[in-house]
Design a protein around this motif. Structure first.
Motif, PDB file in Angstrom:
ATOM      1  N   PHE A  77       0.842  -1.189   0.000  1.00  0.00           N
ATOM      2  CA  PHE A  77       0.000   0.000   0.000  1.00  0.00           C
ATOM      3  C   PHE A  77       0.881   1.244   0.000  1.00  0.00           C
ATOM      4  CE2 PHE A  77      -1.998   3.483   2.290  1.00  0.00           C
ATOM      5  CZ  PHE A  77      -3.172   3.631   1.573  1.00  0.00           C
ATOM      6  N   THR A  78       0.449   2.272  -0.760  1.00  0.00           N
ATOM      7  CA  THR A  78       1.166   3.545  -0.794  1.00  0.00           C
ATOM      8  C   THR A  78       0.167   4.686  -0.786  1.00  0.00           C
ATOM      9  OG1 THR A  78       2.947   2.591  -2.104  1.00  0.00           O
ATOM     10  CG2 THR A  78       2.789   4.977  -2.101  1.00  0.00           C
ATOM     11  N   TYR A  79       0.449   5.685   0.044  1.00  0.00           N
ATOM     12  CA  TYR A  79      -0.322   6.926   0.081  1.00  0.00           C
ATOM     13  C   TYR A  79       0.674   8.068  -0.039  1.00  0.00           C
ATOM     14  CZ  TYR A  79      -2.703  10.998   2.020  1.00  0.00           C
ATOM     15  OH  TYR A  79      -3.221  12.249   2.209  1.00  0.00           O
ATOM     16  N   ALA A  80       0.405   9.018  -0.925  1.00  0.00           N
ATOM     17  CA  ALA A  80       1.251  10.203  -1.060  1.00  0.00           C
ATOM     18  C   ALA A  80       0.364  11.430  -1.148  1.00  0.00           C
ATOM     19  CB  ALA A  80       2.132  10.097  -2.299  1.00  0.00           C
ATOM     20  N   GLY A  81       0.702  12.439  -0.364  1.00  0.00           N
ATOM     21  CA  GLY A  81      -0.008  13.705  -0.383  1.00  0.00           C
ATOM     22  C   GLY A  81       0.958  14.825  -0.077  1.00  0.00           C
ATOM     23  N   PRO A  82       0.496  16.062  -0.088  1.00  0.00           N
ATOM     24  CA  PRO A  82       1.388  17.193   0.128  1.00  0.00           C
ATOM     25  C   PRO A  82       1.885  17.324   1.568  1.00  0.00           C
ATOM     26  CG  PRO A  82      -0.858  17.942  -0.150  1.00  0.00           C
ATOM     27  CD  PRO A  82      -0.857  16.472  -0.425  1.00  0.00           C
TER      28      PRO A  82
ATOM     29  N   ALA B  97     -12.967  25.907   2.195  1.00  0.00           N
ATOM     30  CA  ALA B  97     -13.236  24.644   1.521  1.00  0.00           C
ATOM     31  C   ALA B  97     -11.998  24.338   0.690  1.00  0.00           C
ATOM     32  CB  ALA B  97     -14.474  24.742   0.642  1.00  0.00           C
ATOM     33  N   VAL B  98     -11.438  23.179   0.896  1.00  0.00           N
ATOM     34  CA  VAL B  98     -10.217  22.789   0.211  1.00  0.00           C
ATOM     35  C   VAL B  98     -10.576  21.914  -0.982  1.00  0.00           C
ATOM     36  CG1 VAL B  98      -8.009  21.598   0.466  1.00  0.00           C
ATOM     37  CG2 VAL B  98      -8.956  22.893   2.385  1.00  0.00           C
ATOM     38  N   HIS B  99     -10.063  22.270  -2.139  1.00  0.00           N
ATOM     39  CA  HIS B  99     -10.276  21.491  -3.349  1.00  0.00           C
ATOM     40  C   HIS B  99      -9.163  20.450  -3.441  1.00  0.00           C
ATOM     41  CE1 HIS B  99     -13.505  24.038  -4.959  1.00  0.00           C
ATOM     42  NE2 HIS B  99     -12.921  24.931  -4.183  1.00  0.00           N
ATOM     43  N   VAL B 100      -9.564  19.196  -3.620  1.00  0.00           N
ATOM     44  CA  VAL B 100      -8.637  18.072  -3.597  1.00  0.00           C
ATOM     45  C   VAL B 100      -8.825  17.238  -4.859  1.00  0.00           C
ATOM     46  CG1 VAL B 100      -7.985  15.961  -2.352  1.00  0.00           C
ATOM     47  CG2 VAL B 100      -8.759  17.979  -1.069  1.00  0.00           C
ATOM     48  N   ALA B 101      -7.730  16.839  -5.454  1.00  0.00           N
ATOM     49  CA  ALA B 101      -7.754  15.848  -6.530  1.00  0.00           C
ATOM     50  C   ALA B 101      -7.186  14.564  -5.933  1.00  0.00           C
ATOM     51  CB  ALA B 101      -6.915  16.305  -7.715  1.00  0.00           C
ATOM     52  N   GLN B 102      -7.902  13.476  -6.086  1.00  0.00           N
ATOM     53  CA  GLN B 102      -7.461  12.190  -5.539  1.00  0.00           C
ATOM     54  C   GLN B 102      -7.398  11.166  -6.662  1.00  0.00           C
ATOM     55  OE1 GLN B 102      -8.900  10.246  -1.718  1.00  0.00           O
ATOM     56  NE2 GLN B 102     -10.016   9.068  -3.241  1.00  0.00           N
ATOM     57  N   TRP B 103      -6.287  10.455  -6.713  1.00  0.00           N
ATOM     58  CA  TRP B 103      -6.088   9.391  -7.692  1.00  0.00           C
ATOM     59  C   TRP B 103      -5.885   8.105  -6.905  1.00  0.00           C
ATOM     60  CZ3 TRP B 103      -1.273   9.288 -11.411  1.00  0.00           C
ATOM     61  CH2 TRP B 103      -1.408   8.225 -12.319  1.00  0.00           C
ATOM     62  N   ALA B 104      -6.703   7.117  -7.182  1.00  0.00           N
ATOM     63  CA  ALA B 104      -6.630   5.840  -6.476  1.00  0.00           C
ATOM     64  C   ALA B 104      -6.438   4.711  -7.480  1.00  0.00           C
ATOM     65  CB  ALA B 104      -7.903   5.605  -5.668  1.00  0.00           C
ATOM     66  N   HIS B 105      -5.811   3.651  -7.001  1.00  0.00           N
ATOM     67  CA  HIS B 105      -5.664   2.431  -7.799  1.00  0.00           C
ATOM     68  C   HIS B 105      -6.201   1.285  -6.962  1.00  0.00           C
ATOM     69  CE1 HIS B 105      -3.622  -1.135  -9.466  1.00  0.00           C
ATOM     70  NE2 HIS B 105      -3.827  -0.506 -10.611  1.00  0.00           N
ATOM     71  N   VAL B 106      -7.030   0.447  -7.576  1.00  0.00           N
ATOM     72  CA  VAL B 106      -7.651  -0.684  -6.887  1.00  0.00           C
ATOM     73  C   VAL B 106      -7.102  -1.975  -7.475  1.00  0.00           C
ATOM     74  CG1 VAL B 106      -9.836  -1.853  -6.380  1.00  0.00           C
ATOM     75  CG2 VAL B 106      -9.737   0.661  -6.430  1.00  0.00           C
ATOM     76  N   ARG B 107      -6.657  -2.850  -6.575  1.00  0.00           N
ATOM     77  CA  ARG B 107      -6.146  -4.163  -6.987  1.00  0.00           C
ATOM     78  C   ARG B 107      -6.822  -5.216  -6.116  1.00  0.00           C
ATOM     79  NH1 ARG B 107      -2.071  -6.580  -4.387  1.00  0.00           N
ATOM     80  NH2 ARG B 107      -1.285  -4.572  -3.696  1.00  0.00           N
ATOM     81  N   ASP B 108      -7.396  -6.216  -6.752  1.00  0.00           N
ATOM     82  CA  ASP B 108      -8.064  -7.308  -6.034  1.00  0.00           C
ATOM     83  C   ASP B 108      -9.113  -6.801  -5.046  1.00  0.00           C
ATOM     84  OD1 ASP B 108      -6.458  -9.156  -7.396  1.00  0.00           O
ATOM     85  OD2 ASP B 108      -4.884  -9.036  -5.874  1.00  0.00           O
ATOM     86  N   GLY B 109      -9.871  -5.776  -5.453  1.00  0.00           N
ATOM     87  CA  GLY B 109     -10.981  -5.286  -4.642  1.00  0.00           C
ATOM     88  C   GLY B 109     -10.598  -4.380  -3.488  1.00  0.00           C
TER      89      GLY B 109
ATOM     90  N   GLU C 167      -3.214   8.880  -4.065  1.00  0.00           N
ATOM     91  CA  GLU C 167      -2.408  10.082  -4.218  1.00  0.00           C
ATOM     92  C   GLU C 167      -3.344  11.280  -4.181  1.00  0.00           C
ATOM     93  OE1 GLU C 167       1.234  11.916  -6.724  1.00  0.00           O
ATOM     94  OE2 GLU C 167       0.772   9.785  -6.790  1.00  0.00           O
ATOM     95  N   LEU C 168      -3.049  12.220  -3.289  1.00  0.00           N
ATOM     96  CA  LEU C 168      -3.862  13.424  -3.147  1.00  0.00           C
ATOM     97  C   LEU C 168      -3.038  14.642  -3.504  1.00  0.00           C
ATOM     98  CD1 LEU C 168      -5.474  11.356  -1.420  1.00  0.00           C
ATOM     99  CD2 LEU C 168      -6.146  13.283  -0.013  1.00  0.00           C
ATOM    100  N   VAL C 169      -3.694  15.587  -4.168  1.00  0.00           N
ATOM    101  CA  VAL C 169      -3.071  16.852  -4.514  1.00  0.00           C
ATOM    102  C   VAL C 169      -3.997  17.955  -4.025  1.00  0.00           C
ATOM    103  CG1 VAL C 169      -2.226  18.302  -6.395  1.00  0.00           C
ATOM    104  CG2 VAL C 169      -2.015  15.814  -6.557  1.00  0.00           C
ATOM    105  N   PHE C 170      -3.462  18.858  -3.195  1.00  0.00           N
ATOM    106  CA  PHE C 170      -4.211  20.020  -2.729  1.00  0.00           C
ATOM    107  C   PHE C 170      -3.237  21.031  -2.156  1.00  0.00           C
ATOM    108  CE2 PHE C 170      -4.048  17.068   0.821  1.00  0.00           C
ATOM    109  CZ  PHE C 170      -3.773  17.861   1.921  1.00  0.00           C
ATOM    110  N   ASP C 171      -3.706  22.268  -2.021  1.00  0.00           N
ATOM    111  CA  ASP C 171      -2.890  23.309  -1.412  1.00  0.00           C
ATOM    112  C   ASP C 171      -2.973  23.130   0.096  1.00  0.00           C
ATOM    113  OD1 ASP C 171      -1.666  25.555  -0.440  1.00  0.00           O
ATOM    114  OD2 ASP C 171      -2.897  26.979  -1.563  1.00  0.00           O
TER     115      ASP C 171
ATOM    116  N   HIS D  18       2.810  15.199  -5.870  1.00  0.00           N
ATOM    117  CA  HIS D  18       3.789  14.149  -5.700  1.00  0.00           C
ATOM    118  C   HIS D  18       3.686  13.115  -6.795  1.00  0.00           C
ATOM    119  CE1 HIS D  18       3.640  15.860  -1.759  1.00  0.00           C
ATOM    120  NE2 HIS D  18       4.609  15.122  -1.342  1.00  0.00           N
ATOM    121  N   ILE D  19       3.095  13.462  -7.911  1.00  0.00           N
ATOM    122  CA  ILE D  19       2.871  12.472  -8.951  1.00  0.00           C
ATOM    123  C   ILE D  19       4.213  11.859  -9.332  1.00  0.00           C
ATOM    124  CG2 ILE D  19       2.082  12.066 -11.308  1.00  0.00           C
ATOM    125  CD1 ILE D  19      -0.068  14.190 -10.748  1.00  0.00           C
ATOM    126  N   GLN D  20       4.321  10.573  -9.130  1.00  0.00           N
ATOM    127  CA  GLN D  20       5.593   9.885  -9.233  1.00  0.00           C
ATOM    128  C   GLN D  20       5.834   9.264 -10.603  1.00  0.00           C
ATOM    129  OE1 GLN D  20       5.548   7.195  -5.952  1.00  0.00           O
ATOM    130  NE2 GLN D  20       5.081   8.810  -4.508  1.00  0.00           N
ATOM    131  N   GLY D  21       4.830   9.222 -11.452  1.00  0.00           N
ATOM    132  CA  GLY D  21       5.008   8.738 -12.806  1.00  0.00           C
ATOM    133  C   GLY D  21       5.128   7.229 -12.955  1.00  0.00           C
TER     134      GLY D  21
END
Length: 142
Positions: A36-41, A92-104, A110-114, A135-138
């Motif tokens: 598991f990996t979580y990355a945010g500001p 109100a904080v605007h957040v972009a969240q990118w998630a990846h799901v594996r095996d349910g 990964e979250l991006v916000f100020d 923190h988009i790691q590519g």
């Protein structure tokens, strides 16, 4: 009649809803036990348990989480969120969240916000170099 498996988007939205309701057991059940990996500001975690412990400390200031838009592409799910906090009725904080799901289960978030508002809660940390907002790691592939 057998239960239908949830889509990747439904799993991620179950997690978001659980966090919004401070239901940490349900939030944890949505996260992978291994790799598991979580990355945010503000923080990075390589353990779902560590993330949930952190959420228990920081989410009490959250009043609401609104999903503005969600997208699903296979195992990748992205959301644009608005997070209302108790810091100010106008904040109100605007957040972009990118998630990846594996095996349910969610194995990457990964979250991006100020995070400026959050850093202001901790006087004396201004001297530290700010972490980048993104923190988009590519290493994710769609």
């Amino acid at each position: 009649m057998s239960a239908t498996a949830l889509t990747s988007r439904e799993i991620v939205e179950r997690y978001i809803d659980a966090v919004a309701r401070f239901d940490y057991a349900t939030a944890r059940a949505c996260l992978a036990d291994e790799d598991f990996t979580y990355a945010g500001p503000i923080s990075t975690f390589h353990s779902a348990d560590a993330l949930v412990q952190y959420l228990q400390l920081v989410t009490p200031i959250v009043q609401r989480i609104e999903i503005q838009k969600g997208f699903e592409a296979g195992e990748d799910v992205a959301h644009f969120l608005v997070v209302g906090t108790q810091l100010s009725e106008k904040l109100a904080v605007h957040v972009a969240q990118w998630a990846h799901v594996r095996d349910g289960r969610i194995d990457r978030l990964e979250l991006v916000f100020d995070a400026h508002w959050y850093r202001s809660l901790f006087p004396g940390e201004e001297d530290q170099a700010p972490r980048p907002i993104t923190h988009i790691q590519g290493h994710w592939q769609g």
